[in-house]
Enzyme design. Structure first.
Site, mmCIF file in Angstrom:
data_model
loop_
_atom_site.group_PDB
_atom_site.id
_atom_site.type_symbol
_atom_site.label_atom_id
_atom_site.label_comp_id
_atom_site.label_asym_id
_atom_site.label_seq_id
_atom_site.Cartn_x
_atom_site.Cartn_y
_atom_site.Cartn_z
ATOM 1 N N ASP A 30 0.856 -1.192 0.000
ATOM 2 C CA ASP A 30 0.000 0.000 0.000
ATOM 3 C C ASP A 30 0.889 1.237 0.000
ATOM 4 O O ASP A 30 1.998 1.213 0.546
ATOM 5 C CB ASP A 30 -0.907 -0.011 1.249
ATOM 6 C CG ASP A 30 -2.084 0.942 1.125
ATOM 7 O OD1 ASP A 30 -3.230 0.442 0.976
ATOM 8 O OD2 ASP A 30 -1.887 2.169 1.180
ATOM 9 N N THR A 83 -11.914 2.605 -5.447
ATOM 10 C CA THR A 83 -12.410 3.333 -6.623
ATOM 11 C C THR A 83 -13.428 4.354 -6.117
ATOM 12 O O THR A 83 -14.631 4.148 -6.238
ATOM 13 C CB THR A 83 -13.069 2.378 -7.648
ATOM 14 O OG1 THR A 83 -14.020 1.542 -6.950
ATOM 15 C CG2 THR A 83 -12.058 1.502 -8.341
ATOM 16 N N PHE A 144 -17.589 -9.510 -2.123
ATOM 17 C CA PHE A 144 -18.919 -9.153 -1.619
ATOM 18 C C PHE A 144 -18.929 -8.973 -0.105
ATOM 19 O O PHE A 144 -19.977 -9.057 0.532
ATOM 20 C CB PHE A 144 -19.934 -10.235 -2.033
ATOM 21 C CG PHE A 144 -19.956 -10.479 -3.516
ATOM 22 C CD1 PHE A 144 -20.633 -9.607 -4.361
ATOM 23 C CD2 PHE A 144 -19.269 -11.548 -4.076
ATOM 24 C CE1 PHE A 144 -20.627 -9.800 -5.733
ATOM 25 C CE2 PHE A 144 -19.268 -11.764 -5.451
ATOM 26 C CZ PHE A 144 -19.947 -10.889 -6.284
ATOM 27 N N ARG A 146 -19.005 -7.674 3.671
ATOM 28 C CA ARG A 146 -19.635 -6.553 4.383
ATOM 29 C C ARG A 146 -18.705 -6.110 5.488
ATOM 30 O O ARG A 146 -18.112 -6.955 6.170
ATOM 31 C CB ARG A 146 -20.945 -7.016 5.048
ATOM 32 C CG ARG A 146 -21.993 -7.528 4.104
ATOM 33 C CD ARG A 146 -22.955 -8.442 4.849
ATOM 34 N NE ARG A 146 -22.285 -9.640 5.355
ATOM 35 C CZ ARG A 146 -22.803 -10.483 6.258
ATOM 36 N NH1 ARG A 146 -23.979 -10.246 6.785
ATOM 37 N NH2 ARG A 146 -22.131 -11.551 6.658
ATOM 38 N N LYS A 203 -21.127 -7.564 -9.454
ATOM 39 C CA LYS A 203 -20.819 -6.755 -8.275
ATOM 40 C C LYS A 203 -21.730 -5.536 -8.168
ATOM 41 O O LYS A 203 -22.381 -5.310 -7.136
ATOM 42 C CB LYS A 203 -19.347 -6.323 -8.335
ATOM 43 C CG LYS A 203 -18.940 -5.323 -7.306
ATOM 44 C CD LYS A 203 -18.971 -5.893 -5.917
ATOM 45 C CE LYS A 203 -18.858 -4.818 -4.879
ATOM 46 N NZ LYS A 203 -18.475 -5.298 -3.584
ATOM 47 N N ASN A 207 -24.943 -4.778 -5.410
ATOM 48 C CA ASN A 207 -25.040 -3.592 -4.548
ATOM 49 C C ASN A 207 -26.242 -2.729 -4.920
ATOM 50 O O ASN A 207 -26.888 -2.143 -4.041
ATOM 51 C CB ASN A 207 -23.744 -2.780 -4.596
ATOM 52 C CG ASN A 207 -22.710 -3.317 -3.616
ATOM 53 O OD1 ASN A 207 -22.964 -4.295 -2.914
ATOM 54 N ND2 ASN A 207 -21.550 -2.684 -3.553
ATOM 55 N N ALA A 251 -36.171 -0.203 7.623
ATOM 56 C CA ALA A 251 -36.341 1.216 7.291
ATOM 57 C C ALA A 251 -35.630 2.068 8.331
ATOM 58 O O ALA A 251 -35.428 1.642 9.467
ATOM 59 C CB ALA A 251 -37.826 1.555 7.258
ATOM 60 N N CYS A 259 -19.484 2.093 -0.144
ATOM 61 C CA CYS A 259 -19.827 1.231 -1.284
ATOM 62 C C CYS A 259 -21.175 1.540 -1.925
ATOM 63 O O CYS A 259 -21.223 2.012 -3.052
ATOM 64 C CB CYS A 259 -19.765 -0.235 -0.851
ATOM 65 S SG CYS A 259 -18.152 -0.673 -0.205
ATOM 66 N N LYS A 321 -22.424 2.123 9.957
ATOM 67 C CA LYS A 321 -23.113 0.914 10.408
ATOM 68 C C LYS A 321 -22.425 0.441 11.683
ATOM 69 O O LYS A 321 -21.285 0.852 11.962
ATOM 70 C CB LYS A 321 -23.087 -0.177 9.329
ATOM 71 C CG LYS A 321 -21.691 -0.735 9.060
ATOM 72 C CD LYS A 321 -21.642 -1.635 7.846
ATOM 73 C CE LYS A 321 -22.253 -2.983 8.106
ATOM 74 N NZ LYS A 321 -21.943 -3.943 6.999
HETATM 75 C C1 UGA Z 1 -22.017 -3.517 1.037
HETATM 76 C C2 UGA Z 1 -22.577 -4.860 0.564
HETATM 77 O O1 UGA Z 1 -23.556 -5.329 1.498
HETATM 78 C C3 UGA Z 1 -21.455 -5.905 0.422
HETATM 79 O O2 UGA Z 1 -21.975 -7.117 -0.085
HETATM 80 C C4 UGA Z 1 -20.395 -5.339 -0.548
HETATM 81 O O3 UGA Z 1 -19.312 -6.237 -0.689
HETATM 82 C C5 UGA Z 1 -19.878 -4.015 0.001
HETATM 83 O O4 UGA Z 1 -20.976 -3.083 0.144
HETATM 84 C C6 UGA Z 1 -18.862 -3.482 -0.971
HETATM 85 O O5 UGA Z 1 -19.237 -3.166 -2.102
HETATM 86 O O6 UGA Z 1 -17.675 -3.489 -0.653
HETATM 87 P P1 UGA Z 1 -21.269 -2.584 3.437
HETATM 88 O O7 UGA Z 1 -21.058 -1.275 2.742
HETATM 89 O O8 UGA Z 1 -20.243 -3.099 4.380
HETATM 90 O O9 UGA Z 1 -21.478 -3.741 2.336
HETATM 91 O O10 UGA Z 1 -22.612 -2.435 4.270
HETATM 92 P P2 UGA Z 1 -24.091 -3.022 4.239
HETATM 93 O O11 UGA Z 1 -24.245 -4.041 5.283
HETATM 94 O O12 UGA Z 1 -24.511 -3.373 2.870
HETATM 95 O O13 UGA Z 1 -24.900 -1.726 4.708
HETATM 96 C C7 UGA Z 1 -24.881 -0.550 3.900
HETATM 97 C C8 UGA Z 1 -25.760 0.508 4.498
HETATM 98 O O14 UGA Z 1 -27.130 0.134 4.381
HETATM 99 C C9 UGA Z 1 -25.514 0.796 5.985
HETATM 100 O O15 UGA Z 1 -25.503 2.206 6.172
HETATM 101 C C10 UGA Z 1 -26.705 0.171 6.671
HETATM 102 O O16 UGA Z 1 -27.035 0.811 7.871
HETATM 103 C C11 UGA Z 1 -27.788 0.357 5.622
HETATM 104 N N1 UGA Z 1 -28.921 -0.600 5.733
HETATM 105 C C12 UGA Z 1 -28.686 -1.933 5.612
HETATM 106 C C13 UGA Z 1 -30.196 -0.126 5.947
HETATM 107 O O17 UGA Z 1 -30.434 1.094 6.062
HETATM 108 N N2 UGA Z 1 -31.223 -1.020 6.047
HETATM 109 C C14 UGA Z 1 -31.039 -2.360 5.923
HETATM 110 O O18 UGA Z 1 -32.029 -3.117 6.016
HETATM 111 C C15 UGA Z 1 -29.735 -2.823 5.691
#
Ligand code: UGA
Length: 437
Positions: A30, A83, A144, A146, A203, A207, A251, A259, A321
């Site tokens: 890095d 990215t 993928f 999280r 991908k 998302n 909600a 992401c 999150k």
């Molecule tokens: C997301 C995807 O879930 C992964 O599969 C993916 O690999 C990743 O992006 C990426 O592209 O690298 P992540 O950003 O870690 O993962 O978080 P998520 O768990 O998807 O949550 C995203 C946002 O949605 C958070 O702010 C969460 O609070 C919100 N959310 C999630 C809601 O508001 N409601 C829900 O029911 C679920």
């Protein structure tokens, strides 16, 4: 197998340690010397459950450096750089391009370059042509994981996706990557082989679907707010239909992070470039609905308290999150900033996100009215209202009566619909959820 991982952010660093866990000898590379220094000492440079332990456990097979030349010893090279979003919404390819350019002199005949970054469709084809003269082969293997579950998702993914070049090269590349992931494949993990464009599309489509699901239920929350319906009961009821499913139907104040928001915008920008912008026009609505969620909390507070100027508001949550210290495009932090701009005195609490938020708050010039702490009870002390903006378990498990005694006011706005409304009401709170009459 000897592996290099270019880019040691959330994705690359966890990938590097996970590959070492699978028995490979790994070098993580890095450009950020602070990050490398921390990783080299087996200290995670960000909060990710289980990651510190993984680094420590595999330290004998894992090195980190800022020197790209270290990649020359490896035969498989993962590209996991970021990215970020450009000003026009498209994905900024600067880091991917410079990683490949830096890697080219280190490649030997028979090496495998594996792209993991989230990229605009068409990138793998272009990079494959760049790599070809070295005798190495390029594959696209989207990730993928999280945040908060990064280690688990890397070592036990739902599926493996291989984007391969056409012809014999595809078979040889597949065989090498199968060897890298042999332990994961042996567990019965589905592995899907496809062309580059499909792998890239998997991908961003995944998302986009997740973002759409969240904005769909948040649109229902808007309807619920004016009709007296309860969006949580609605989500439970429609979620029992296995074709719909209950997950990602929570909600609240919407999605953030590094992401989903930037990926849907990048996807729209790429579709427009390809002349099929209309196909994704719905994603602009998804983005707009998501943006409206961030203003909803201030609306509810104003309905309940009147002018927010001079009010003291505690915000529980800063990270986008729970179980993460990532504040990129965080709805919680955005909301805290907008309340401070409206004249309120805001104290934001988060077990992990409080630290990285400090620099951003200083930059935004809001440090007089917005402060951060790790102690959510201290944040609540003397507050007129409490906003729950990130659903950390420690907030959900909090005793409403204790918090009521600390606060001046009795209003709680549950931005994640994650509290037990009845127990907060029983403790004397006026409870307002999102789309929960
Ligand atoms: C997301 C995807 O879930 C992964 O599969 C993916 O690999 C990743 O992006 C990426 O592209 O690298 P992540 O950003 O870690 O993962 O978080 P998520 O768990 O998807 O949550 C995203 C946002 O949605 C958070 O702010 C969460 O609070 C919100 N959310 C999630 C809601 O508001 N409601 C829900 O029911 C679920």
């Amino acid at each position: 197998m000897k592996i290099s991982v270019i880019g040691c952010g959330y994705l690359g660093a966890v990938h590097a340690a996970s590959m070492a866990e699978l028995g490979h000898e790994v070098v993580g590379i890095d450009v950020n010397p602070h990050r490398i220094d921390s990783l080299q000492r087996s200290i995670a440079p960000f909060h990710e459950p289980g990651f510190d332990a993984l680094l420590l456990k595999n330290s004998s097979r894992l090195t980190f450096t800022t020197e790209m030349s270290a990649a020359a010893d490896a035969t498989v090279h993962f590209v996991a750089v970021g990215t970020p979003q450009s000003a026009d919404g498209s994905a900024d390819m600067t880091y991917v391009n410079s990683a490949i350019e830096g890697l080219l002199p280190c490649l030997s005949d028979g090496d495998l370059v594996v792209g993991k970054s989230t990229v605009p469709i068409g990138t793998a084809e272009r990079l494959s042509e760049q790599v070809q003269p070295t005798g190495a082969v390029l594959m696209w293997n989207p990730e993928f994981l999280r945040e908060g579950f990064a280690v688990e998702d890397t070592l036990s993914p739902d599926r493996l996706v291989y984007g391969v070049p056409a012809g014999d090269d595809g078979d040889s590349a597949t065989a090498i990557l199968d060897e890298v992931y042999s332990e994961i494949i042996a567990k019965g993990t589905p592995r899907l082989v496809m062309n580059f464009a499909t792998a890239e599309l998997v991908k961003v489509a995944a998302n986009s679907f997740l973002a759409t699901k969240i904005s769909f239920i948040n649109a229902m929350a808007e309807i619920a707010d004016v009709t007296g319906a309860n969006v949580t009961q609605l989500a439970d009821a429609i979620g029992y239909d296995t074709r719909i499913g209950r997950r990602f139907l929570n909600a609240g104040i919407g999605f953030g992070g590094g992401c989903l928001p930037k990926d849907i915008r990048g996807f729209v920008a790429r579709a427009e470039e390809l002349g099929v912008g209309d196909a994704l026009s719905f994603l602009k609505d998804v983005d707009d609905i998501n943006g409206r969620r961030r203003t909803r909390v201030a609306e509810v507070l104003t309905e309940e308290l009147g002018d927010l100027a001079g009010k003291t508001i505690a915000v529980w949550g800063i990270s986008f999150k729970p179980d993460s210290d990532d504040i990129r495009d965080s709805p919680a932090l955005d909301i805290a900033e907008s309340l401070a701009r409206a004249g309120a005195t805001v104290v934001s609490a988060d077990p992990e996100g409080w630290k990285p938020a400090q620099a951003r708050i200083e930059q935004s010039g809001l440090s007089d009215s917005l402060t951060t702490t790790a102690d959510h009870r201290a944040a609540a002390a003397g507050a007129d209202a409490l906003v729950v903006a990130t659903e950390w378990k420690v907030f959900q498990g909090e005793n409403a009566e204790t918090i009521g005694e600390l606060m001046s006011g009795n209003l709680v706005v549950d931005g994640r619909n994650c509290l037990d409304a009845e127990s907060w009401k029983a403790a004397g709170f006026r409870y307002r959820g999102m789309g929960r009459a």
